[in-house]
Design a protein around this motif. Structure first.
Motif, short mmCIF file in Angstrom:
data_model
loop_
_atom_site.label_atom_id
_atom_site.label_comp_id
_atom_site.label_asym_id
_atom_site.label_seq_id
_atom_site.Cartn_x
_atom_site.Cartn_y
_atom_site.Cartn_z
N LEU A 102 12.68 18.66 32.63
CA LEU A 102 13.92 18.11 32.11
C LEU A 102 15.11 18.84 32.71
O LEU A 102 15.01 20.02 33.10
N TYR B 152 19.14 19.69 31.65
CA TYR B 152 20.16 19.69 30.62
C TYR B 152 21.47 20.12 31.25
O TYR B 152 21.50 20.92 32.19
N PHE C 240 20.83 16.71 26.88
CA PHE C 240 19.76 16.18 27.73
C PHE C 240 20.34 15.22 28.77
O PHE C 240 21.17 14.36 28.46
N SER D 135 14.81 13.37 32.72
CA SER D 135 13.52 14.04 32.74
C SER D 135 12.57 13.34 33.69
O SER D 135 12.86 12.25 34.19
N SER E 141 8.24 21.55 30.05
CA SER E 141 7.54 21.41 28.78
C SER E 141 6.07 21.79 28.95
O SER E 141 5.39 21.25 29.82
N THR F 295 11.58 15.14 24.80
CA THR F 295 12.69 16.04 25.01
C THR F 295 13.11 16.62 23.67
O THR F 295 12.58 16.27 22.62
#
Lengths: 115, 114
Positions: free
Chosen positions: A34, A36, A46, A49, A93, B102
């Protein structure tokens, strides 16, 4: 041990040109990546992604590229606008202590778009 | 996306005292997360808070120093206990989105310990 690295602390780009922000990671178990964006005195927002099964994801002016063999991803912003000036964080993640998917962040790259 | 608020937005505290930071979400969420961003550093996960169970702490963080409450599905608190100048940071809470792809972040609490 920093699992996600952004080696460029800052980047300056002329308005209208392309901004390329880079990110490297070490853990092959990461399954989602992702980006940001963070303005001063605000929380990270955000942006875009990409799943580890893809190599490209595009959303308007923003495109993220993933090179799994090199454990590298990049964010392209084109054309860059002065409002894009912010700190950009790369995040990955992966499994954490709790068993849930946790986010591991890089140290950020400060993008300045010059009018 | 979820709307997340945090209180206080900033504070200046004396060494040895404690501060409780509140995080409120506008929808029910299962997982809430607490992060710390020290000056010039990346965001580091402190702990994951599930409603109805004990928080799970990451390596380097302990419950005695950072006790967390999660009384319902829209609220959580993080306490920074017995503060020292090294605790000066931005503290952020976040929630996972429904697709678990997310996290959405609150605006953060900027803490300065003198």
């Amino acid at each position: 041990d920093q699992q996600v690295k952004q080696n460029s602390p800052s980047l300056s780009v002329q308005e209208g040109r392309i901004s390329i922000l880079n990110c490297d990671y070490t853990n092959s178990m990461f399954d989602y990546f992702l980006w940001y964006k963070k303005y001063p005195a605000e929380g990270p927002t955000f942006l875009i992604s990409i799943s580890s099964i893809k190599d490209k994801n595009e959303d308007g002016r923003f495109t993220v590229f993933l090179n799994k063999s090199a454990k590298h991803l990049s964010l392209h912003i084109v054309p860059s606008q002065p409002g894009d000036s912010a700190v950009y964080f790369c995040a990955a993640s992966g499994p954490g202590v709790s068993g849930a998917n946790n986010l591991f962040f890089g140290t950020g790259t400060r993008l300045t778009v010059i009018p | 996306s979820a709307v997340i608020s945090q209180k206080p937005s900033r504070d200046i505290c004396q060494r040895g005292t404690s501060l409780t930071i509140q995080c409120q979400v506008d929808s029910q969420v299962t997982m809430m997360f607490w992060y710390r961003q020290q000056p010039g550093q990346s965001l580091t996960l402190i702990a994951t808070a599930n409603q109805g169970s004990e928080a799970t702490y990451e390596s380097g963080f302990v419950i005695d120093k950072f006790p967390i409450s999660r009384p319902n599905l829209t609220f959580s608190t993080l306490t920074v206990s017995n503060m020292s100048p090294e605790d000066s940071s931005i503290y952020l809470c976040s929630v996972e989105d429904r697709r678990r792809e997310t996290q959405y972040f609150g605006p953060g609490t900027r803490l300065l310990v003198l």
